[in-house]
Motif scaffolding. Structure first.
Motif, mmCIF file in Angstrom:
data_model
loop_
_atom_site.group_PDB
_atom_site.id
_atom_site.type_symbol
_atom_site.label_atom_id
_atom_site.label_comp_id
_atom_site.label_asym_id
_atom_site.label_seq_id
_atom_site.Cartn_x
_atom_site.Cartn_y
_atom_site.Cartn_z
ATOM 1 N N UNK A 237 5.310 15.128 5.487
ATOM 2 C CA UNK A 237 3.935 15.160 6.422
ATOM 3 C C UNK A 237 3.812 13.684 7.180
ATOM 4 N N UNK A 238 3.942 12.514 6.583
ATOM 5 C CA UNK A 238 3.609 11.515 7.147
ATOM 6 C C UNK A 238 4.432 11.092 8.271
ATOM 7 N N UNK A 239 5.703 11.300 8.110
ATOM 8 C CA UNK A 239 6.691 10.696 9.192
ATOM 9 C C UNK A 239 6.748 11.457 10.356
ATOM 10 N N UNK A 240 6.387 12.860 10.044
ATOM 11 C CA UNK A 240 6.338 13.787 11.325
ATOM 12 C C UNK A 240 4.795 13.597 11.972
ATOM 13 N N UNK A 241 3.708 13.594 11.116
ATOM 14 C CA UNK A 241 2.659 13.734 11.854
ATOM 15 C C UNK A 241 2.043 12.275 12.468
ATOM 16 N N UNK A 242 2.663 11.110 12.032
ATOM 17 C CA UNK A 242 2.374 9.812 12.562
ATOM 18 C C UNK A 242 3.129 9.581 13.705
ATOM 19 N N UNK A 243 4.195 10.078 13.761
ATOM 20 C CA UNK A 243 5.076 10.038 15.173
ATOM 21 C C UNK A 243 4.350 10.676 16.204
ATOM 22 N N UNK B 141 -0.813 9.293 3.719
ATOM 23 C CA UNK B 141 -0.351 9.082 2.257
ATOM 24 C C UNK B 141 -1.745 9.313 1.606
ATOM 25 N N UNK B 142 -2.818 8.406 2.248
ATOM 26 C CA UNK B 142 -4.164 8.480 1.417
ATOM 27 C C UNK B 142 -4.715 9.630 1.433
ATOM 28 N N UNK B 143 -4.792 10.745 2.419
ATOM 29 C CA UNK B 143 -5.134 11.958 2.234
ATOM 30 C C UNK B 143 -4.520 12.700 1.433
ATOM 31 N N UNK B 144 -3.194 12.808 1.539
ATOM 32 C CA UNK B 144 -2.502 13.501 0.264
ATOM 33 C C UNK B 144 -2.822 13.129 -0.956
ATOM 34 N N UNK B 145 -2.993 11.747 -1.179
ATOM 35 C CA UNK B 145 -3.495 11.244 -2.716
ATOM 36 C C UNK B 145 -4.883 11.827 -3.214
ATOM 37 N N UNK B 146 -5.666 11.870 -2.099
ATOM 38 C CA UNK B 146 -7.117 12.307 -2.422
ATOM 39 C C UNK B 146 -7.040 13.824 -2.557
ATOM 40 N N UNK C 244 0.794 -1.315 -0.075
ATOM 41 C CA UNK C 244 0.137 -0.125 0.131
ATOM 42 C C UNK C 244 0.821 1.154 0.007
ATOM 43 N N UNK C 245 2.158 1.240 0.683
ATOM 44 C CA UNK C 245 2.956 2.349 0.889
ATOM 45 C C UNK C 245 3.324 2.486 -0.509
ATOM 46 N N UNK C 246 4.062 1.619 -1.256
ATOM 47 C CA UNK C 246 4.571 1.411 -2.574
ATOM 48 C C UNK C 246 3.468 2.267 -3.421
ATOM 49 N N UNK C 247 2.070 1.775 -3.518
ATOM 50 C CA UNK C 247 1.413 2.053 -4.598
ATOM 51 C C UNK C 247 0.974 3.403 -4.438
ATOM 52 N N UNK C 248 0.805 3.927 -3.219
ATOM 53 C CA UNK C 248 0.325 5.228 -2.793
ATOM 54 C C UNK C 248 1.471 6.300 -3.419
ATOM 55 N N UNK C 249 2.742 5.926 -3.112
ATOM 56 C CA UNK C 249 3.807 6.873 -3.373
ATOM 57 C C UNK C 249 4.018 6.848 -4.805
ATOM 58 N N UNK C 250 4.041 5.774 -5.459
ATOM 59 C CA UNK C 250 3.965 5.692 -6.834
ATOM 60 C C UNK C 250 2.968 6.653 -7.471
ATOM 61 N N UNK C 251 1.784 6.457 -6.992
ATOM 62 C CA UNK C 251 0.513 7.271 -7.475
ATOM 63 C C UNK C 251 1.184 8.901 -7.337
ATOM 64 N N UNK C 252 1.397 9.156 -6.160
ATOM 65 C CA UNK C 252 1.846 10.588 -5.800
ATOM 66 C C UNK C 252 2.839 10.992 -6.782
ATOM 67 N N UNK C 253 3.872 10.282 -7.129
ATOM 68 C CA UNK C 253 5.039 10.214 -8.125
ATOM 69 C C UNK C 253 4.777 10.827 -9.369
ATOM 70 N N UNK C 254 3.299 10.758 -9.665
ATOM 71 C CA UNK C 254 2.945 11.308 -11.162
ATOM 72 C C UNK C 254 3.257 12.904 -11.311
ATOM 73 N N UNK C 255 3.460 13.658 -10.145
ATOM 74 C CA UNK C 255 4.057 14.926 -9.610
ATOM 75 C C UNK C 255 5.383 14.829 -8.938
ATOM 76 N N UNK C 256 6.567 15.164 -9.406
ATOM 77 C CA UNK C 256 7.765 14.580 -8.901
ATOM 78 C C UNK C 256 7.934 15.162 -7.422
ATOM 79 N N UNK C 257 7.409 16.255 -7.046
ATOM 80 C CA UNK C 257 7.612 16.639 -5.662
ATOM 81 C C UNK C 257 6.807 16.061 -4.625
#
Length: 250
Positions: free
Chosen positions: A136-142, A242-247, A115-128
């Motif tokens: 966001x994910x590593x800060x907020x999740x911790x 990642x899910x919220x970012x994708x949406x 799931x992590x892989x797929x979400x980041x690949x989909x987000x990768x359609x825009x390089x940044x």
């Protein structure tokens, strides 16, 4: 101390390591998450300049596992083994303590990484976008996972069963530090235009709901929490970001 606890970086501590120092270091866990996110974002940028998005994502995820020693992923797998294979609290804790990986844990871990892989690949359609999502994910999740400490009692199989150290206390100043770090990163993302105001609110609500659900879940299963529970909460929150970012972005 916070960096040593959450990563595998070779940092020397010129102080006596004890529970009090570890509890005090907990206020910086979200900041360590920010550093991890920034490091992985840099690795993604370099990898993406050399390889396709899918390869860059795999290399970034691998770097994250090496950097943290799969600390939180291990907890995520352990709770699925324990909660799925045990009937009583004692059985669940015994299974979670076992270093061997069971079917429930293996399946949960594989699905998590896919799931992590797929979400980041989909987000990768825009390089940044994967870079912003990682920070966001590593800060907020911790911040979210650490905030669970103190809401439930710490449980263990017996007085000698603690394999890994765990933070057991969270002072008011630590809670404030976690909140300030997480909110600062979220506001900066909004100010820079990466996240709209409404999706920033959605992010906060999502993490708040996950926090509430984790409290209910851990209390029902164990009557408290363990270090593995905190690791699992961090992983669930990371994927949720990642899910919220994708949406929000695609």
């Amino acid at each position: 101390m916070a960096m040593v606890f959450l990563t595998r970086l070779p940092i020397k501590i010129n102080a006596t390591v004890n529970d009090e120092l570890l509890n005090d270091a907990s206020r910086h866990f979200a900041l360590v998450g920010l550093f991890i996110g920034l490091g992985l974002a840099l690795i993604y940028i370099v990898s993406h300049s050399l390889f396709p998005v899918s390869v860059a994502v795999i290399l970034t995820l691998a770097a994250g596992v090496l950097l943290t020693g799969a600390f939180h992923e291990d907890g995520f797998a352990d709770i699925w083994d324990g909660f799925g294979g045990g009937w009583s609290v004692e059985q669940k804790l015994s299974i979670m303590k076992d270093s061997r990986l069971g079917t429930y844990g293996a399946l949960a871990l594989c699905l998590l990484m896919l799931l992590k892989f797929q979400l980041l690949v989909l987000l990768g359609s825009v390089w940044y976008l994967p870079c912003v999502a990682l920070i966001l994910a590593h800060t907020l999740s911790r911040a979210m996972a650490t905030s669970l400490i103190g809401l439930l009692p710490y449980v263990q199989l017996d007085n000698q069963s603690k394999v890994k150290p765990v933070v057991r206390g969270l002072s008011q100043s630590a809670k404030e530090s976690l909140f300030v770090c997480a909110l600062s990163v979220l506001l900066l993302t909004w100010v820079l235009g990466f996240l709209s105001f409404w999706y920033a609110i959605v992010m906060v609500i999502c993490l708040w709901l996950i926090r509430k659900l984790c409290v209910v879940w851990f209390n029902k299963q164990l009557g408290g929490y363990t270090g593995d529970c905190l690791g699992a909460a961090q992983q669930i929150a990371e994927v949720s970001v990642y899910l919220v970012c994708l949406k929000a972005w695609l």
